[in-house]
Design a protein around this motif. Structure first.
Motif, short mmCIF file in Angstrom:
data_model
loop_
_atom_site.label_atom_id
_atom_site.label_comp_id
_atom_site.label_asym_id
_atom_site.label_seq_id
_atom_site.Cartn_x
_atom_site.Cartn_y
_atom_site.Cartn_z
N ILE A 51 -0.08 2.25 -6.15
CA ILE A 51 0.40 1.13 -5.36
C ILE A 51 1.02 0.13 -6.33
N PHE A 52 2.30 -0.12 -6.13
CA PHE A 52 3.03 -1.04 -7.00
C PHE A 52 3.01 -2.41 -6.32
N ASP A 53 2.38 -3.37 -7.00
CA ASP A 53 2.17 -4.71 -6.45
C ASP A 53 2.92 -5.71 -7.33
N SER B 203 -3.56 -5.47 -1.74
CA SER B 203 -3.67 -4.31 -2.64
C SER B 203 -5.13 -3.96 -2.89
N THR B 204 -5.96 -5.00 -3.04
CA THR B 204 -7.38 -4.76 -3.32
C THR B 204 -8.00 -3.90 -2.22
N GLN C 17 -7.76 5.17 -2.45
CA GLN C 17 -7.98 5.69 -3.82
C GLN C 17 -6.69 5.82 -4.62
N LEU C 18 -5.83 4.83 -4.48
CA LEU C 18 -4.59 4.83 -5.27
C LEU C 18 -4.81 4.01 -6.53
N VAL C 19 -4.01 4.27 -7.55
CA VAL C 19 -4.08 3.47 -8.78
C VAL C 19 -3.24 2.21 -8.58
N HIS C 20 -3.86 1.06 -8.85
CA HIS C 20 -3.20 -0.23 -8.62
C HIS C 20 -2.41 -0.64 -9.86
#
Ligand code: B4P
Length: 191
Positions: free
Chosen positions: A83-85, A18-19, A26-29
């Protein structure tokens, strides 16, 4: 908007990859594991409750985690995508996420599932435990987390397979080679 779920068992490399992905796209983590650990560290009422489950290798109750995601989505209305982690980890969470995203008219575009053998998962998590100080990275709890994954989380893969969104990616090899394989799938969706 582009919304991606990074899926896989504990230790499959979701946080690691994800990092790299957020930097490139440029997605929100949104990592439920990171949010929960911050709540635990700050000793909030939610954190005190969540710690009881996390220390035993169990999933935190759905309603707690879904509430956290809902506030995170509301807090970043101008995001290019998420991004859903580590979320969704149950079918009920997957259903709730679809409902939340329906309000934004921006469904999940792709679910990338990292495939890693159980021996490799255990060895990675034991090694991480030696340096991370994470209370859930010891052998007993790791075995319980993997069991919990098979019982409650692996059905989420079928949920997304049924919606033709799931892509399996070999999750063993160098971090760079796995990252390249993930990017190839993301780029194909963005084209
Ligand atoms: P998470 O924080 O999501 O923890 P994780 O599954 O262990 O981590 P991840 O797969 O991200 O592994 P990483 O990249 O770090 O969850 C922790 C707990 O929080 C859960 O057990 C649960 O209690 C609770 N929780 C979280 N979300 C929840 C939800 N939605 N619902 C209910 N409860 C929830 O990689 C692991 C290690 O492998 C690292 O040391 C890394 O350096 C190494 N590694 C990564 N890639 C590698 C590679 N290619 N080769 C070799 N090593 C690699």
């Amino acid at each position: 908007m582009f919304n991606l779920v990074l899926f896989g068992p504990p230790g499959s490399g979701k946080g690691t990859q994800s990092t790299n992905i957020i930097e490139k796209y440029q997605l929100v983590h949104i990592s439920t594991g990171d949010i929960l650990r911050a709540e635990v560290a700050n000793e909030t009422p939610l954190g005190v409750e969540a710690k009881k489950y996390m220390d035993q290798g169990m999933l935190v109750p759905d309603e707690v985690v879904i509430g956290m995601i809902s506030s995170k989505l509301d807090a970043t209305p101008d995001a290019k995508g998420f991004i859903f982690d580590g979320f969704p980890r149950t079918v009920a969470q997957a259903d709730a996420l679809d409902n939340l995203l329906e309000f934004k008219n921006s469904p999940i575009n792709i679910v990338l599932s990292l495939m890693v053998s159980e021996d490799e998962l255990k060895s990675r998590l034991i090694s991480r435990g030696e340096v991370s100080g994470r209370s859930d990275d010891n052998e007993d709890v790791i075995v319980k987390r993997i069991k919990e994954y098979h019982a409650k989380t692996s059905p989420v893969a079928d949920y997304y397979k049924g919606k033709e969104k799931l892509v399996e990616i070999p999750g063993e090899g160098t971090v760079d080679s796995i990252f390249n394989a993930l990017c190839a799938e993301i780029d194909a969706k963005l084209d």
